[in-house]
Motif scaffolding. Structure first.
Motif, PDB file in Angstrom:
ATOM      1  N   ARG A  28     -91.064 -35.809 -44.430  1.00 22.95           N
ATOM      2  CA  ARG A  28     -91.319 -34.836 -45.479  1.00 22.95           C
ATOM      3  C   ARG A  28     -92.146 -33.539 -44.979  1.00 22.95           C
ATOM      4  N   LEU A  29     -92.869 -33.790 -44.102  1.00 22.75           N
ATOM      5  CA  LEU A  29     -93.564 -32.640 -43.444  1.00 22.75           C
ATOM      6  C   LEU A  29     -92.644 -31.858 -42.553  1.00 22.75           C
ATOM      7  N   CYS A  30     -91.600 -32.525 -42.241  1.00 21.98           N
ATOM      8  CA  CYS A  30     -90.519 -31.602 -41.394  1.00 21.98           C
ATOM      9  C   CYS A  30     -89.384 -31.181 -42.488  1.00 21.98           C
ATOM     10  N   GLY A  31     -89.695 -31.325 -43.607  1.00 18.33           N
ATOM     11  CA  GLY A  31     -88.733 -30.370 -44.364  1.00 18.33           C
ATOM     12  C   GLY A  31     -87.643 -31.501 -44.820  1.00 18.33           C
ATOM     13  N   TYR A  32     -87.484 -32.712 -44.371  1.00 17.26           N
ATOM     14  CA  TYR A  32     -86.341 -33.744 -44.884  1.00 17.26           C
ATOM     15  C   TYR A  32     -85.917 -33.864 -46.472  1.00 17.26           C
ATOM     16  N   ASP A  33     -85.132 -33.728 -46.706  1.00 17.84           N
ATOM     17  CA  ASP A  33     -84.869 -33.859 -48.365  1.00 17.84           C
ATOM     18  C   ASP A  33     -83.568 -34.866 -48.787  1.00 17.84           C
ATOM     19  N   SER A  87     -84.854 -35.821 -39.455  1.00 26.56           N
ATOM     20  CA  SER A  87     -84.897 -34.376 -39.832  1.00 26.56           C
ATOM     21  C   SER A  87     -84.361 -33.360 -38.783  1.00 26.56           C
ATOM     22  N   GLN A  97     -85.371 -32.218 -36.162  1.00 26.83           N
ATOM     23  CA  GLN A  97     -86.291 -31.424 -35.528  1.00 26.83           C
ATOM     24  C   GLN A  97     -86.052 -31.177 -34.023  1.00 26.83           C
ATOM     25  N   PRO A 147     -96.255 -27.428 -38.971  1.00 24.68           N
ATOM     26  CA  PRO A 147     -96.813 -26.192 -40.026  1.00 24.68           C
ATOM     27  C   PRO A 147     -97.731 -26.790 -41.060  1.00 24.68           C
ATOM     28  N   HIS A 175     -99.578 -28.204 -43.943  1.00 30.65           N
ATOM     29  CA  HIS A 175     -98.987 -28.655 -45.104  1.00 30.65           C
ATOM     30  C   HIS A 175    -100.006 -29.823 -45.457  1.00 30.65           C
ATOM     31  N   ARG A 189     -99.899 -32.907 -43.492  1.00 32.47           N
ATOM     32  CA  ARG A 189    -100.322 -32.823 -42.121  1.00 32.47           C
ATOM     33  C   ARG A 189    -101.855 -33.168 -42.102  1.00 32.47           C
TER      34      ARG A 189
END
Length: 333
Positions: free
Chosen positions: A66-71, A195, A197, A313, A315, A318
């Motif tokens: 989720r921190l890496c923007g995975y959806d 994710s 990354q 980032p 967040h 994080r």
């Protein structure tokens, strides 16, 4: 080590932030631990899975993703994989250690038998590999399968290192990186991989997991000696009675004079422990300053873990991961 005893609980904040994901992981775990032909499998698994564990490791997979923007939802399968691997190792460990309690309850091997614990652990390992494959990501499979092998290797190394005064700090670190940190590292790393990354981020997450896992185990080992102050309490000295060489003892043995070495040889290598030996052992650890040193080493690994996250980032997750790293060593200061 319990995560319930400090004033603030970052893992609870993380649980709240990831509530939907954790609910889905829980459903997945319950579905995959089922067995059409062997009802003992869900009985044994449920005894441990539902025993109130914090699920820190699968939470780290979810948080990293989720921190890496995975959806997507593959991170939920990976979190369930991590929990199955962890549960399988606990079942096997309790047999090896002849344990009678886990999370305040009788162990599965005590309630059922050793054969059931070992075979159900094997079943969970198999289930974990099925879940990995379903993500369709070969790198994830490589990371988690390597972690499973490293965990087993660490446990075997611990068997050969136990009760042996020749055990070095390097061997100790290899043991705890195997038995504990490997799964923390893999749990975080696969969250970044799924994710999509870049390598810099994936490496940072793996470094965080390794530092957190090493500090977690060191803190656990130090608390067994009453913390950095060496305060004797109800459960103090279990590792001493089991003749385990953890970092405070290893460093004390390295600095021992002839009389002190004879003491460690009698109590650890020969297992001849008498009244007052625990107190004498504590006195030697205090005299050589190895309790405080172990705390400092654990804090150093926490610092490395937190520094690794600096490239990610800003967040809320994080910050929770940073707070979690501080939290595992909070009672040592």
């Amino acid at each position: 080590m319990s995560l319930d005893d400090a004033a603030t609980k970052p893992h609870e904040r993380m649980q709240a932030a990831l509530a939907d994901d954790l609910a889905a992981v829980g459903d997945l775990i319950r579905a995959r631990m089922a067995s059409q032909h062997a009802p003992r499998i869900p009985e044994v698994t449920a005894h441990l899975v539902e025993a109130g564990g914090k699920r820190v490791r699968p939470m780290l997979t979810l948080a990293a993703a989720r921190l890496c923007g995975y959806d997507g939802d593959a991170h939920q399968k990976l979190a369930a994989t991590v929990e199955f691997i962890h549960t399988a190792t606990l079942l096997h460990d309790d047999v090896v250690d002849e344990s009678q309690k886990r999370r305040g309850r009788p162990t599965a091997n005590l309630l059922w038998d050793n054969k059931s614990s070992v075979l159900v652990g094997d079943y969970l390992f198999a289930r974990s590999f099925q879940l990995m494959v379903e993500t369709g990501n070969l790198r994830v499979l490589n990371i988690l399968s390597n972690a499973a092998a490293t965990i087993a290797e660490g446990e075997v190394l611990q068997l050969t290192a136990a009760m042996n005064l020749a055990t070095t700090e390097e061997i100790y670190l290899q043991v705890i990186r195997g038995k504990t940190a490997a799964l923390f590292e893999a749990a975080c790393e696969v969250g970044g991989v799924i994710s999509g990354q870049d390598e810099r981020v994936v490496t940072a997450l793996a470094t965080y997991g390794d530092g957190l896992g090493v500090a977690f185990q060191m803190a656990d080992d130090l608390l067994d000696w009453g913390g950095a102050g060496g305060e004797i309490g109800k459960n103090t000295g279990d590792d001493f009675r089991e003749r385990k060489l953890t970092l405070p003892v290893i460093r004390a043995v390295e600095r021992a004079d002839a009389d002190e070495r004879a003491f460690w040889k009698r109590t650890i290598e020969k297992g001849d422990q008498q009244d007052g030996d625990l107190e004498q052992a504590m006195d030697l650890l205090r005299r050589h300053g190895t309790l405080e040193e172990t705390r400092d080493v654990a804090n150093g690994h926490v610092a490395n873990a937190k520094a690794a996250l600096s490239i990610l980032p800003e967040h809320p997750l994080r910050e929770m991961m940073i707070d979690l790293a501080d939290y595992v060593v909070a009672r040592l200061n």
